[in-house]
Design a protein around this motif. Structure first.
Motif, PDB file in Angstrom:
ATOM      1  N   HIS A 232      13.191   9.328  48.453  1.00  0.00           N
ATOM      2  CA  HIS A 232      12.110   8.535  49.053  1.00  0.00           C
ATOM      3  C   HIS A 232      12.732   7.272  49.644  1.00  0.00           C
ATOM      4  O   HIS A 232      12.730   6.199  49.031  1.00  0.00           O
ATOM      5  CB  HIS A 232      11.045   8.197  48.004  1.00  0.00           C
ATOM      6  CG  HIS A 232      10.278   9.381  47.533  1.00  0.00           C
ATOM      7  ND1 HIS A 232      10.788  10.291  46.615  1.00  0.00           N
ATOM      8  CD2 HIS A 232       9.037   9.835  47.859  1.00  0.00           C
ATOM      9  CE1 HIS A 232       9.895  11.238  46.388  1.00  0.00           C
ATOM     10  NE2 HIS A 232       8.823  10.990  47.125  1.00  0.00           N
TER      11      HIS A 232
ATOM     12  N   CYS B  16      11.097   3.641  49.877  1.00  0.00           N
ATOM     13  CA  CYS B  16      10.683   2.941  48.657  1.00  0.00           C
ATOM     14  C   CYS B  16      11.678   1.848  48.290  1.00  0.00           C
ATOM     15  O   CYS B  16      12.890   2.036  48.404  1.00  0.00           O
ATOM     16  CB  CYS B  16      10.568   3.916  47.490  1.00  0.00           C
ATOM     17  SG  CYS B  16       9.141   4.992  47.598  1.00  0.00           S
TER      18      CYS B  16
ATOM     19  N   SER C 179       7.209  -1.858  47.687  1.00  0.00           N
ATOM     20  CA  SER C 179       6.574  -0.545  47.512  1.00  0.00           C
ATOM     21  C   SER C 179       7.443   0.337  46.624  1.00  0.00           C
ATOM     22  O   SER C 179       8.675   0.277  46.677  1.00  0.00           O
ATOM     23  CB  SER C 179       6.373   0.134  48.870  1.00  0.00           C
ATOM     24  OG  SER C 179       7.621   0.405  49.486  1.00  0.00           O
ATOM     25  N   GLY C 180       6.775   1.148  45.835  1.00  0.00           N
ATOM     26  CA  GLY C 180       7.503   2.054  44.955  1.00  0.00           C
ATOM     27  C   GLY C 180       6.656   3.245  44.585  1.00  0.00           C
ATOM     28  O   GLY C 180       5.460   3.296  44.887  1.00  0.00           O
TER      29      GLY C 180
END
Length: 216
Positions: A134, A137, A181-182
């Motif tokens: 991802h 992230c 963001s995560g």
């Protein structure tokens, strides 16, 4: 993705009232050794373990005690870092770990706690793999369904925000910030059990005893 692990093992064990790291588990290893060896058995490139000055490291398995380094070494698997001002708050231990990890020039770091003995190497690998896949992230955290929790992995651009923490602030402050963001990786609830109190420690020991009975 090159990842360095940071095991935070400089806690004061105030709620337990005795050194939780040295609690002997059913297999003869210490509680902290279970947490540390999960990191060492994972895909992390190297592991930095942050301890307090008065820690004798008697809890550390002999094979790791003999091979550990106390300074930067590019090929050492385990590095012991002493945090002199650990008593002033968790952020100081975190800073010691991050600053030491920076010397390895990792693409990211993964932080975990020294008192989560039921965490397994494959759990750590799931978190680091999620960060690698991802790419947008800032971080990836484990979860039991109640928010992000250690182990948590951060990309290298997050080292600055981590080093800006102070006092008793931990990575949770960053995970709660709208600036970053995560995603969360679900793990079994028992992976998050820690040994802050005697009942919590007893729960961990009972779970290990029951697991050993099933395996025998």
């Amino acid at each position: 993705m090159r990842m360095t692990g940071i095991v935070l093992a400089a806690g004061k064990s105030l709620r337990l009232g005795r050194d939780k790291l040295s609690v002997v588990m059913p297999d003869g290893r210490s509680l902290a050794a279970w947490s540390l060896e999960a990191a060492l058995d994972s895909d992390l490139e190297q592991v930095v373990c942050v301890v307090k000055p008065e820690d004798s490291l008697a809890w550390l398995p002999v094979k790791w005690f003999d091979s550990a380094t106390y300074t930067y070494h590019p090929t050492a698997r385990l590095r012991i870092v002493v945090c002199a001002d650990y008593a002033s708050g968790m952020a100081n231990s975190l800073h010691s770990g991050v600053l030491s990890a920076l010397e390895y020039k990792p693409e990211g770091i993964l932080m975990l706690l020294g008192d989560q003995p039921l965490l397994q190497a494959q759990d750590i690998n799931r978190v680091t793999a999620a960060l690698a896949s991802h790419k947008l992230c800032d971080y990836v955290a484990a979860t039991d369904g109640e928010g992000g929790k250690p182990p948590v992995a951060f990309r290298s651009h997050m080292f600055g925000p981590l080093l800006s923490l102070h006092g008793d602030e931990g990575a949770r402050k960053i995970m709660r910030s709208a600036n970053y963001s995560g995603i969360h990786v679900p793990l079994p609830e028992k992976r998050f059990w820690d040994a802050d109190t005697e009942p919590e420690l007893e729960r961990i020991l009972n779970d290990v005893f029951e697991s050993n009975k099933k395996d025998s």
